[in-house]
Write an enzyme that holds these catalytic residues in place. Structure first.
Site, PDB file in Angstrom:
ATOM      1  N   ASP A 196     -10.652  -3.091 -18.476  1.00  0.00           N
ATOM      2  CA  ASP A 196     -10.855  -4.076 -19.546  1.00  0.00           C
ATOM      3  C   ASP A 196      -9.513  -4.429 -20.186  1.00  0.00           C
ATOM      4  O   ASP A 196      -8.878  -3.592 -20.818  1.00  0.00           O
ATOM      5  CB  ASP A 196     -11.819  -3.486 -20.584  1.00  0.00           C
ATOM      6  CG  ASP A 196     -12.121  -4.446 -21.726  1.00  0.00           C
ATOM      7  OD1 ASP A 196     -11.576  -5.564 -21.741  1.00  0.00           O
ATOM      8  OD2 ASP A 196     -12.907  -4.061 -22.606  1.00  0.00           O
TER       9      ASP A 196
ATOM     10  N   HIS B 241       0.826  -1.219   0.000  1.00  0.00           N
ATOM     11  CA  HIS B 241       0.000   0.000   0.000  1.00  0.00           C
ATOM     12  C   HIS B 241       0.853   1.259   0.000  1.00  0.00           C
ATOM     13  O   HIS B 241       0.399   2.327  -0.420  1.00  0.00           O
ATOM     14  CB  HIS B 241      -0.919  -0.013   1.225  1.00  0.00           C
ATOM     15  CG  HIS B 241      -2.152   0.822   1.091  1.00  0.00           C
ATOM     16  ND1 HIS B 241      -2.157   2.066   0.482  1.00  0.00           N
ATOM     17  CD2 HIS B 241      -3.434   0.605   1.488  1.00  0.00           C
ATOM     18  CE1 HIS B 241      -3.390   2.572   0.525  1.00  0.00           C
ATOM     19  NE2 HIS B 241      -4.174   1.705   1.125  1.00  0.00           N
TER      20      HIS B 241
END
Length: 431
Positions: free
Chosen positions: A380, A163
């Site tokens: 995508d 993170h």
């Protein structure tokens, strides 16, 4: 029972992990991490589920995604490095170009077996995100990727990253750039890599009382009693009717004129959590949540800022006060905390961390983060957009709002708690 047996039989076969380095040689340097990065030195994983596309097979999905990763790491080259200590003893990224770790895997079933992955347990999700064995987070790769192909033609992309390298906005921009590369498209948002714009001032100037750094030492008995229990993850749905009821409840005394869905759910969940922990009336209860800073600065942070541009303000009060007062009390606390986050306050917090080292994760009753509007469901790689996403490994007392696919307007939260605490929380939040 049949479904349980099927899930127990869920098997994933992994090939040997390989390193994916940037496609061309990149900068060899010690890369600066800001204090907002440093206090988030932990691994977080995200899973993207892609249904089968009848127009094409998934036979080449691993090769396409792996090749695109090598290309996108040219732009995001710090992800290909490793953590190190600089001469001042602070964590930096040594941009070695060693690369991300990539694992190809095959499942023995169709993707539909997983069902709603936000309701899956850690054991199942752990098969879909690779974990590199290491005794120290410094030795671990900053980015680990697993692509698991299913018999139906669908696949799951599991991304585990430190993170300290990226917040939710940055990880979405990174994965989207990666997906655009896989589709042969130019990158829409190139990363802005210089994090020194978020460095502490010299000399540091602490101008506010930073309650978010306050560490509660009076731990509830229920938490102490549950410390050796297994962690359980559960998903809870706030449908339109439930949200409307809560909004009416929060506004009925006239002290709150309006409130966002996030504010409402954060305040309500915090109160339920406090009740579930059976805290004493005089014990302090603390809510921590994430606020995006990109538009809070003047001028705003550069487009594509790569790193942690979030801050974690808090609400703190006695448990008795929170649970006995109307919901509007908690909502107002959340709203006021959000309003407090501006450039001056954050600069002061960065300086406070520089001097004292304390961080908002030191202790909290609940930490909540909104993932609903970050764009996870728009990514995508060439096989369509993901049908669903979830987090793989959030720690205890963490709550995330999870985006829903399609036209679903329900607000789903993913909660992680020790087993006995989850039973108490579940009983209260669903009444």
């Amino acid at each position: 029972m049949t479904e349980l047996l099927e899930k127990e039989a869920f098997v994933v076969e992994k090939l040997e992990p390989v390193s994916v380095s940037p496609a061309v040689k990149t900068m060899d340097e010690l890369y600066f991490l800001s204090n907002l990065d440093l206090y988030q030195n932990l691994t977080i994983s995200t899973l993207f589920c892609y249904k089968s596309d009848t127009r094409s097979t998934n036979n080449d999905v691993c090769e396409v995604i792996k090749q695109a990763l090598a290309e996108v790491l040219v732009h995001y080259y710090p992800f290909a490095g490793r953590l190190a200590m600089d001469s001042d003893g602070k964590l930096v990224v040594n941009c070695t170009g060693e690369g991300a770790v990539f694992v190809e895997a095959v499942a023995n079933c169709k993707l539909g077996l997983l069902g709603d992955i936000s309701k899956s347990d850690f054991k199942m999700l752990g098969k879909l995100v690779h974990t590199c064995p290491s005794s120290s987070i410094i030795e671990m790769p900053l980015l680990v990727v697993q692509v698991t192909r299913f018999k139906c033609g669908g696949f799951v992309l599991g991304v585990a990253n430190n993170h300290c390298m990226a917040d939710g906005v940055s990880i979405v921009e990174f994965v989207n750039s990666w997906a655009e590369t896989a589709r042969g498209l130019p990158i829409t948002v190139l990363p802005f890599l210089d994090r020194r714009i978020m460095r502490s001032r010299q000399p540091p100037k602490i101008e506010f009382s930073h309650h978010e750094f306050y560490e509660m030492k009076d731990i509830p008995k229920s938490v102490l009693a549950s410390k050796d229990e297994v962690l359980v993850r559960k998903s809870f749905c706030f449908n339109d009717k439930k949200v409307t009821q809560l909004r009416t409840l929060a506004m009925e005394d006239g002290k709150v004129e309006n409130c966002s869905n996030f504010t409402l759910v954060a305040a309500y969940t915090w109160r339920v959590m406090t009740e579930a922990l059976k805290m004493e009336d005089d014990q302090q209860t603390k809510l921590v949540f994430a606020v995006n800073l990109r538009s809070k600065f003047n001028p705003p942070l550069p487009k594509g800022y790569f790193g942690n541009a979030i801050f974690h303000p808090c609400c703190i009060c006695s448990a008795g006060e929170l649970t006995s007062k109307p919901l509007s009390f908690a909502v107002k606390l959340v709203q006021d905390a959000i309003k407090s986050v501006n450039e001056e306050y954050v600069r002061s917090a960065i300086d406070s961390y520089e001097v004292k080292g304390a961080n908002p994760f030191a202790a909290f009753t609940l930490l909540i983060s909104a993932w609903t509007k970050l764009g996870f469901l728009d990514i995508d790689f060439g096989w369509g957009k993901p049908d669903q996403i979830t987090l793989g490994n959030p720690g205890p007392n963490l709550c995330f709002t999870i985006p829903q696919s399609g036209d679903k307007k329900d607000l789903n939260i993913l909660m992680v708690l020790a087993e006995s605490l989850m039973k108490a929380f579940e009983g209260l939040i669903e009444t």
